[in-house]
Design an enzyme around this catalytic site. Structure first.
Site, PDB file in Angstrom:
ATOM      1  N   ASN A 227      -9.720 -20.846 -15.189  1.00 41.50           N
ATOM      2  CA  ASN A 227      -9.237 -19.706 -14.391  1.00 41.50           C
ATOM      3  C   ASN A 227      -9.836 -18.390 -14.878  1.00 41.50           C
ATOM      4  O   ASN A 227      -9.433 -17.320 -14.445  1.00 41.50           O
ATOM      5  CB  ASN A 227      -7.714 -19.613 -14.472  1.00 41.50           C
ATOM      6  CG  ASN A 227      -7.036 -20.812 -13.866  1.00 41.50           C
ATOM      7  OD1 ASN A 227      -7.500 -21.370 -12.882  1.00 41.50           O
ATOM      8  ND2 ASN A 227      -5.927 -21.223 -14.470  1.00 41.50           N
TER       9      ASN A 227
ATOM     10  N   HIS B 279       4.077 -21.191  -6.873  1.00 39.60           N
ATOM     11  CA  HIS B 279       3.854 -21.725  -8.220  1.00 39.60           C
ATOM     12  C   HIS B 279       5.151 -22.230  -8.864  1.00 39.60           C
ATOM     13  O   HIS B 279       6.230 -21.689  -8.617  1.00 39.60           O
ATOM     14  CB  HIS B 279       3.273 -20.598  -9.076  1.00 39.60           C
ATOM     15  CG  HIS B 279       2.761 -21.031 -10.416  1.00 39.60           C
ATOM     16  ND1 HIS B 279       3.487 -20.868 -11.573  1.00 39.60           N
ATOM     17  CD2 HIS B 279       1.601 -21.611 -10.773  1.00 39.60           C
ATOM     18  CE1 HIS B 279       2.772 -21.311 -12.599  1.00 39.60           C
ATOM     19  NE2 HIS B 279       1.625 -21.781 -12.144  1.00 39.60           N
TER      20      HIS B 279
ATOM     21  N   GLU C 119       2.781 -15.904  -3.101  1.00 41.43           N
ATOM     22  CA  GLU C 119       1.645 -15.603  -3.979  1.00 41.43           C
ATOM     23  C   GLU C 119       0.607 -14.818  -3.190  1.00 41.43           C
ATOM     24  O   GLU C 119       0.595 -14.879  -1.954  1.00 41.43           O
ATOM     25  CB  GLU C 119       1.018 -16.908  -4.500  1.00 41.43           C
ATOM     26  CG  GLU C 119       1.896 -17.621  -5.497  1.00 41.43           C
ATOM     27  CD  GLU C 119       1.262 -18.895  -6.057  1.00 41.43           C
ATOM     28  OE1 GLU C 119       0.061 -18.894  -6.348  1.00 41.43           O
ATOM     29  OE2 GLU C 119       1.993 -19.882  -6.174  1.00 41.43           O
TER      30      GLU C 119
ATOM     31  N   SER D 106      -2.361 -20.831  -6.052  1.00 41.33           N
ATOM     32  CA  SER D 106      -3.021 -21.378  -7.242  1.00 41.33           C
ATOM     33  C   SER D 106      -3.657 -22.741  -7.017  1.00 41.33           C
ATOM     34  O   SER D 106      -4.650 -23.067  -7.650  1.00 41.33           O
ATOM     35  CB  SER D 106      -2.033 -21.455  -8.399  1.00 41.33           C
ATOM     36  OG  SER D 106      -0.923 -22.258  -8.059  1.00 41.33           O
TER      37      SER D 106
ATOM     38  N   ASP E 232       3.357 -12.693  -6.325  1.00 44.24           N
ATOM     39  CA  ASP E 232       2.753 -13.108  -7.593  1.00 44.24           C
ATOM     40  C   ASP E 232       1.258 -13.231  -7.337  1.00 44.24           C
ATOM     41  O   ASP E 232       0.808 -14.121  -6.618  1.00 44.24           O
ATOM     42  CB  ASP E 232       3.368 -14.452  -8.017  1.00 44.24           C
ATOM     43  CG  ASP E 232       2.761 -14.989  -9.313  1.00 44.24           C
ATOM     44  OD1 ASP E 232       1.671 -14.541  -9.707  1.00 44.24           O
ATOM     45  OD2 ASP E 232       3.390 -15.883  -9.924  1.00 44.24           O
TER      46      ASP E 232
ATOM     47  N   HIS F 297      -3.764 -15.074  -9.243  1.00 41.79           N
ATOM     48  CA  HIS F 297      -5.160 -15.470  -8.968  1.00 41.79           C
ATOM     49  C   HIS F 297      -5.921 -14.441  -8.150  1.00 41.79           C
ATOM     50  O   HIS F 297      -7.098 -14.632  -7.858  1.00 41.79           O
ATOM     51  CB  HIS F 297      -5.188 -16.834  -8.274  1.00 41.79           C
ATOM     52  CG  HIS F 297      -4.622 -17.909  -9.135  1.00 41.79           C
ATOM     53  ND1 HIS F 297      -5.362 -18.576 -10.087  1.00 41.79           N
ATOM     54  CD2 HIS F 297      -3.358 -18.389  -9.237  1.00 41.79           C
ATOM     55  CE1 HIS F 297      -4.591 -19.431 -10.719  1.00 41.79           C
ATOM     56  NE2 HIS F 297      -3.362 -19.341 -10.228  1.00 41.79           N
TER      57      HIS F 297
ATOM     58  N   LYS G 293      -5.752 -15.277 -16.359  1.00 44.30           N
ATOM     59  CA  LYS G 293      -6.802 -15.749 -15.456  1.00 44.30           C
ATOM     60  C   LYS G 293      -7.979 -14.773 -15.511  1.00 44.30           C
ATOM     61  O   LYS G 293      -8.635 -14.717 -16.532  1.00 44.30           O
ATOM     62  CB  LYS G 293      -6.219 -15.945 -14.054  1.00 44.30           C
ATOM     63  CG  LYS G 293      -5.507 -17.296 -13.950  1.00 44.30           C
ATOM     64  CD  LYS G 293      -4.028 -17.236 -13.947  1.00 44.30           C
ATOM     65  CE  LYS G 293      -3.408 -18.616 -13.996  1.00 44.30           C
ATOM     66  NZ  LYS G 293      -1.961 -18.581 -13.791  1.00 44.30           N
TER      67      LYS G 293
HETATM   68  C1  LIG Z   1      -0.676 -19.159 -14.070  1.00 41.53           C
HETATM   69  C2  LIG Z   1       0.404 -18.680 -13.155  1.00 41.53           C
HETATM   70  C3  LIG Z   1       1.608 -18.178 -13.636  1.00 41.53           C
HETATM   71  C4  LIG Z   1       1.963 -18.270 -15.091  1.00 41.53           C
HETATM   72  O1  LIG Z   1       1.374 -17.259 -15.793  1.00 41.53           O
HETATM   73  P1  LIG Z   1       1.217 -17.423 -17.374  1.00 41.53           P
HETATM   74  O2  LIG Z   1       0.963 -16.044 -17.830  1.00 41.53           O
HETATM   75  O3  LIG Z   1       0.077 -18.336 -17.573  1.00 41.53           O
HETATM   76  O4  LIG Z   1       2.505 -17.980 -17.883  1.00 41.53           O
HETATM   77  C5  LIG Z   1       2.507 -17.648 -12.753  1.00 41.53           C
HETATM   78  N1  LIG Z   1       2.253 -17.630 -11.434  1.00 41.53           N
HETATM   79  C6  LIG Z   1       1.122 -18.127 -10.919  1.00 41.53           C
HETATM   80  C7  LIG Z   1       0.894 -18.085  -9.452  1.00 41.53           C
HETATM   81  C8  LIG Z   1       0.164 -18.683 -11.760  1.00 41.53           C
HETATM   82  O5  LIG Z   1      -0.949 -19.217 -11.268  1.00 41.53           O
END
Ligand SMILES: *Cc1c(COP(=O)(O)O)cnc(C)c1O
Length: 383
Positions: free
Chosen positions: A47, A132, A174, A178, A203, A206, A235
């Site tokens: 990522n 996620h 999101e 992801s 969120d 990505h 990421k």
């Molecule tokens: C990777 C991810 C997370 C978690 O984040 P971390 O900092 O790795 O714990 C949360 N939401 C999404 C959409 C992700 O892809």
């Protein structure tokens, strides 16, 4: 059944379903290449979309930060909250046009914190079905009612929003998904949420660093400003940690009441140093973002004629849906034999029957790397 028997049963079910998860021991990882058990592979499962985890400025930022000590020494509410962290929060907030940003040790912790704090038992949480695990985990454990709307379907969300609720509504999605790589229709989702007087949480784990002007992410790109925006630094930022972007009152509320902040040690100074450098590097990464887009377009052209479904994604995440777990695993192994590392992603991370190769492209892949992956995929398709 006692604990041991229960654990044994869960483990043997995992194995029978070809769902066993193993963690490869990595000896070297340069984003473009990975070494596992002495073998070198071209790496298509990272990522680290801009290659920043290897960037000299980030490593120097980490080392500079470490001069203040290896650890924060306490929760931010005691003595772990340093001036450097406050400056980073201010820089993130002004970069994304929010009054406040709050740092968390991880996106997973942040999503638990905000959802648990907001969602009371009369409230409702409306989440995209493919959200996620960190979001759905928090939402399903919260006392509020959780309903899931069809993936990226504002009409499905609207139908749920039309139903009566006694408390408040939080809509969860999101920016870039992801496991599918597609973008949420944030304008429609934000409009529907606002019409129902709810709040929206996006969120953008990505999207941040990759999408939008200066890498400001999916919300900026689509001209949407949700009440709550989650960005993560594991990421495209190449480090780890996360931030919540919100208004002043919400930030104060989190600082007063979020147990994930109050009872957890603050981020170490080295990480804060690396994140300052990462923010600058992301802002200056137009060249890397352009290369990434070229790599994505090159891959999609070459993969269009493969017999597997290539999901309609314009992002660095390019999933090839295989179907059965065992078939996805076999293809992943076949690619590894030919020197390409691509992880098979299986349920429950993705819906049953949609096991897939989640191919990720980065700005540090060369055209010949992608050509090699395409060649191996076409060979495997012909067998
Ligand atoms: C990777 C991810 C997370 C978690 O984040 P971390 O900092 O790795 O714990 C949360 N939401 C999404 C959409 C992700 O892809």
């Amino acid at each position: 059944m006692n604990w041991s028997a229960r654990i044994q049963q869960a483990l043997s079910e995992r194995q029978q379903q070809h769902a066993w998860r193993s963690r490869p021991q990595v000896q070297h990882n340069s984003t473009r290449e990975i070494q596992v058990e002495g073998q070198r592979y071209l790496h298509f499962s990272s990522n680290d979309y801009l290659g920043l985890s290897q960037h000299p400025a980030l490593i120097a930022g980490w080392q500079q930060g470490a001069k203040a000590g290896a650890g924060a020494g306490a929760s931010g509410h005691v003595t772990g909250y340093r001036q450097q962290q406050a400056e980073l929060e201010d820089a993130l907030a002004s970069w994304l046009g929010y009054p406040r940003a709050l740092l968390f040790v991880s996106g997973f912790a942040l999503n638990q914190a905000i959802i648990h704090l907001l969602a009371g038992k009369d409230d409702r949480l409306l989440a995209d079905k493919l959200s996620h695990a960190s979001l759905l985990e928090a939402a399903s454990l919260a006392p509020a009612q959780l309903r899931r709307f069809a993936h990226n379907q504002p009409h499905s969300l609207q139908r749920l929003l039309a139903q009566p609720v006694s408390g408040a509504t939080l809509v969860i999605t999101e920016g870039i998904f992801s496991m599918d790589g597609d973008s949420a229709p944030l304008v429609e989702i934000a409009q529907a949420t606002a019409a129902a007087e709810g709040w929206l949480l996006v969120d953008d784990a990505h999207g941040i660093g990759v999408a939008g002007d200066q890498g400001r992410g999916s919300c900026w790109q689509q001209g949407v400003k949700p009440q709550l925006q989650v960005i993560t630094f594991g990421k495209a930022f190449g480090v780890s940690g996360a931030a919540l972007l919100c208004d002043d009152a919400t930030a104060d509320y989190m600082v007063q009441f979020a147990r994930h902040l109050i009872y957890s040690t603050a981020l170490p100074p080295a990480q804060i140093g690396a994140l300052h450098a990462a923010l600058l590097a992301v802002q200056q990464a137009d060249g890397a973002r352009a290369t990434l887009q070229q790599n994505i377009a090159h891959f999609r052209r070459g993969a269009a004629s493969l017999p597997w479904q290539l999901l309609p994604s314009e992002s660095a995440i390019q999933p090839l849906v295989i179907g059965e777990n065992s078939a996805a695993l076999a293809l992943s192994r076949r690619l590894a034999q030919a020197g390409c590392w691509v992880s098979a992603i299986r349920p429950p991370t993705v819906p049953p029957g949609t096991a897939r190769l989640r191919i990720t492209l980065t700005a540090v892949h060369r055209t010949e790397d992608i050509d090699r992956l395409l060649e191996v995929l076409h060979d495997a398709a012909g067998e």
